[in-house]
Design a protein around this motif. Structure first.
Motif, PDB file in Angstrom:
ATOM      1  N   GLY A   1     -41.621 -56.997   4.544  1.00 54.37           N
ATOM      2  CA  GLY A   1     -42.525 -55.853   4.456  1.00 54.37           C
ATOM      3  C   GLY A   1     -43.155 -55.441   5.767  1.00 54.37           C
ATOM      4  N   GLY A   2     -42.730 -56.060   6.869  1.00 52.02           N
ATOM      5  CA  GLY A   2     -43.220 -55.640   8.174  1.00 52.02           C
ATOM      6  C   GLY A   2     -44.402 -56.410   8.707  1.00 52.02           C
ATOM      7  N   GLY A   3     -44.817 -57.486   8.038  1.00 49.04           N
ATOM      8  CA  GLY A   3     -45.898 -58.317   8.575  1.00 49.04           C
ATOM      9  C   GLY A   3     -45.414 -59.080   9.801  1.00 49.04           C
ATOM     10  N   LEU A   4     -45.960 -58.770  10.963  1.00 53.55           N
ATOM     11  CA  LEU A   4     -45.460 -59.296  12.233  1.00 53.55           C
ATOM     12  C   LEU A   4     -46.488 -60.204  12.888  1.00 53.55           C
ATOM     13  CD1 LEU A   4     -43.379 -59.345  14.559  1.00 53.55           C
ATOM     14  CD2 LEU A   4     -44.424 -57.234  15.408  1.00 53.55           C
ATOM     15  N   GLU A   5     -46.070 -61.437  13.167  1.00 48.26           N
ATOM     16  CA  GLU A   5     -46.912 -62.399  13.871  1.00 48.26           C
ATOM     17  C   GLU A   5     -46.170 -62.904  15.107  1.00 48.26           C
ATOM     18  OE1 GLU A   5     -49.193 -64.317   9.962  1.00 48.26           O
ATOM     19  OE2 GLU A   5     -47.644 -65.459  11.009  1.00 48.26           O
ATOM     20  N   ILE A   6     -46.924 -63.111  16.178  1.00 49.74           N
ATOM     21  CA  ILE A   6     -46.410 -63.733  17.382  1.00 49.74           C
ATOM     22  C   ILE A   6     -47.206 -65.009  17.622  1.00 49.74           C
ATOM     23  CG2 ILE A   6     -46.017 -63.496  19.858  1.00 49.74           C
ATOM     24  CD1 ILE A   6     -44.296 -61.630  18.165  1.00 49.74           C
ATOM     25  N   TRP A   7     -46.497 -66.127  17.743  1.00 49.09           N
ATOM     26  CA  TRP A   7     -47.139 -67.427  17.953  1.00 49.09           C
ATOM     27  C   TRP A   7     -46.790 -67.944  19.345  1.00 49.09           C
ATOM     28  CZ3 TRP A   7     -50.447 -69.613  14.437  1.00 49.09           C
ATOM     29  CH2 TRP A   7     -50.449 -69.045  13.146  1.00 49.09           C
ATOM     30  N   ARG A   8     -47.830 -68.270  20.111  1.00 48.97           N
ATOM     31  CA  ARG A   8     -47.654 -68.864  21.436  1.00 48.97           C
ATOM     32  C   ARG A   8     -48.536 -70.101  21.518  1.00 48.97           C
ATOM     33  NH1 ARG A   8     -48.329 -63.057  24.420  1.00 48.97           N
ATOM     34  NH2 ARG A   8     -46.141 -62.664  24.950  1.00 48.97           N
ATOM     35  N   ASP A   9     -47.885 -71.246  21.731  1.00 50.87           N
ATOM     36  CA  ASP A   9     -48.624 -72.516  21.810  1.00 50.87           C
ATOM     37  C   ASP A   9     -49.541 -72.706  20.615  1.00 50.87           C
ATOM     38  OD1 ASP A   9     -47.441 -73.144  24.279  1.00 50.87           O
ATOM     39  OD2 ASP A   9     -48.936 -71.935  25.341  1.00 50.87           O
ATOM     40  N   GLY A  10     -49.040 -72.355  19.440  1.00 51.82           N
ATOM     41  CA  GLY A  10     -49.806 -72.533  18.214  1.00 51.82           C
ATOM     42  C   GLY A  10     -50.886 -71.511  17.981  1.00 51.82           C
ATOM     43  N   GLU A  11     -51.017 -70.532  18.868  1.00 56.07           N
ATOM     44  CA  GLU A  11     -52.035 -69.502  18.732  1.00 56.07           C
ATOM     45  C   GLU A  11     -51.396 -68.212  18.226  1.00 56.07           C
ATOM     46  OE1 GLU A  11     -55.311 -69.885  19.190  1.00 56.07           O
ATOM     47  OE2 GLU A  11     -54.947 -72.025  19.601  1.00 56.07           O
ATOM     48  N   LEU A  12     -52.075 -67.572  17.267  1.00 57.59           N
ATOM     49  CA  LEU A  12     -51.544 -66.383  16.620  1.00 57.59           C
ATOM     50  C   LEU A  12     -51.996 -65.108  17.323  1.00 57.59           C
ATOM     51  CD1 LEU A  12     -50.189 -64.864  14.240  1.00 57.59           C
ATOM     52  CD2 LEU A  12     -52.352 -65.140  12.992  1.00 57.59           C
ATOM     53  N   THR A  13     -51.024 -64.187  17.483  1.00 61.60           N
ATOM     54  CA  THR A  13     -51.316 -62.846  17.978  1.00 61.60           C
ATOM     55  C   THR A  13     -50.735 -61.839  17.000  1.00 61.60           C
ATOM     56  OG1 THR A  13     -51.224 -63.559  20.288  1.00 61.60           O
ATOM     57  CG2 THR A  13     -50.988 -61.196  19.869  1.00 61.60           C
TER      58      THR A  13
END
Length: 456
Positions: A351-363
């Motif tokens: 459905g387009g839910g987009l998450e970016i994870w860097r070093d366990g941190e969410l953006t």
């Protein structure tokens, strides 16, 4: 890092065809390539059960439905109530032979097994095509489609992939193409299908043969497949679970979870191998609980190595979040795409839910700097726009649909040989290490009169 694409470049690289065509609108009997007054694009519909496709296209101000074709007389009658002036027929071959001058574009909303014969007939008749997913049913048919679109570059094609209109999915493509997350390591995609719902014969129950209902022309429904008796658990939708007619959960959902991977990486052309771990397959039905690995040879700075693997599963067989460096133990959806890169992990729902994870941190993926604005996009209207000469972001033309479908069909077909690595040579349409697989799951023995035409 690969340079970020401009919006114009982004559209061009997605394979949107027909931008050079004059903004001609068409009426019944007109040709797209004839000069003349402003008219309305005329469209024939083959398979009326896909009501959303028909309704959305008919809502475009420059399109009209002029023809309806379906083997189900009841469905055809219901569709005719919405389009009382449209011609009707039951045989798609008749639609082209008798009414071909009445329409310039075709919607193909039929079961998987008849996609290629109908779509290729349309392309052979110089019709623009909107085809439901998966693009085709047989591996050989991918090559047939690719040759056809190469021979007919001015025809606009689109696979039914309406979820690509979501801003999060479009943003995911740009993020992958930009290289902002670093070189790609691997990808994971999975679907919750098949499930105990109306769309699948989940328990693989084979009912007794019976006479087909009076309103169904079952011989025409079988189309390219060999003759067999009608069974009540086949229509209207549970054919998806049947080996000869559908593509199981892996095929049915493939365009909605594999698409972003292929849009993000043009370098993924044809796989070198596939292995699918599955339950022992039944003769009649697709097995489920499949876990497939589709491997590509790559030579690009977009990837961390010389091999790139897509892990594709059904029945919500998701990878471990901990293994990917992500907190928590639950994924946000049962239909997901995840791309693991050296500098982070991209996580995307259908459905387009987009998450970016860097070093366990969410953006929030849509909050990344440098992304363009993603305005409203109507998936169906984009197809019409491009036909009449209005450049609109087009997802998914057959060129990209072929790459997506090839990966999906390899995963599906390999389920007939569970746990065996099959080495794929697309040019030869063969598994180089497995003659039986080549002989049994690459192509179909078409019934006389229903083979797809060779175009180009």
């Amino acid at each position: 890092m690969r340079p970020e694409l401009s919006r114009r470049q982004f559209i061009q690289t997605t394979g949107a065809a027909g931008f050079g065509l004059a903004a001609t609108r068409l009426a019944r009997g007109a040709s797209l390539f004839e000069p003349g007054p402003v008219r309305v694009l005329s469209i024939g519909v083959i398979g009326t059960i896909g009501g959303a496709d028909r309704e959305q296209v008919a809502a475009h101000p420059e399109a009209q439905i002029v023809g309806l074709c379906d083997v189900d007389a009841n469905s055809l009658a219901r569709a005719s109530e919405d389009h009382p002036d449209a011609f009707t027929c039951t045989d798609y071959r008749e639609a082209f032979a008798r009414h071909g001058d009445a329409f310039d574009a075709v919607i193909v909303s039929t079961p998987d097994h008849s996609h290629a014969p109908i779509a290729l007939t349309a392309l052979a008749h110089d019709k623009h095509v909107y085809g439901q997913k998966p693009l085709v049913h047989q591996l050989e048919e991918i090559a047939l489609v690719e040759r056809a679109i190469a021979a007919k570059p001015d025809l606009v094609t689109q696979v039914g992939n309406q979820r690509m209109a979501y801003p999060g999915r479009r943003a995911a493509v740009e993020i992958l193409r930009s290289g902002v997350l670093g070189r790609a390591l691997e990808a994971h995609a999975w679907t919750g299908a098949p499930g105990p719902d109306p769309y699948f014969n989940f328990e693989h129950h084979l009912s007794a043969p019976v006479r087909p209902p009076e309103h169904i022309d079952f011989d025409l429904w079988l189309g390219p497949c060999q003759e067999r008796p009608y069974r009540e658990d086949l229509l209207p939708v549970k054919w998806r679970s049947w080996w000869d007619f559908g593509s199981g959960g892996l095929g049915d959902w493939s365009v909605h979870v594999l698409d972003v991977i292929f849009f993000g990486f043009d370098e993924l052309t044809s796989p070198m191998s596939v292995v699918t771990h599955a339950q022992h397959p039944a003769d009649t039905f697709h097995t489920h609980h499949c876990r497939s690995t589709i491997t590509y040879a790559v030579d690009s700075d977009a990837f961390a190595g010389k091999r790139f693997a897509i892990h594709y599963s059904d029945r919500n067989q998701a990878p471990s979040r901990a293994a990917l460096g992500l907190p928590g133990d639950r994924w946000p959806d049962s239909n997901m795409t995840v791309v693991v890169c050296e500098g982070g992990v991209l996580s995307l729902t259908a459905g387009g839910g987009l998450e970016i994870w860097r070093d366990g941190e969410l953006t929030d993926g849509l909050a990344l700097p440098g992304l363009p604005e993603f305005g409203e996009l109507n998936h169906w209207h984009a197809w019409i726009d491009n036909i009449v000469g209005v450049p609109t972001e087009l997802r998914t033309p057959f060129r990209d649909g072929a790459r997506i479908t090839e990966a999906a069909l390899l995963a599906v077909k390999a389920s007939r040989f569970p746990g065996q690595e099959l080495l794929w040579d697309k040019a030869a349409l063969a598994f180089t290490n497995h003659a039986e697989a080549t002989d049994t799951v690459v192509r179909r023995d078409y019934r006389t009169g229903f083979a797809p035409p060779e175009v180009g």
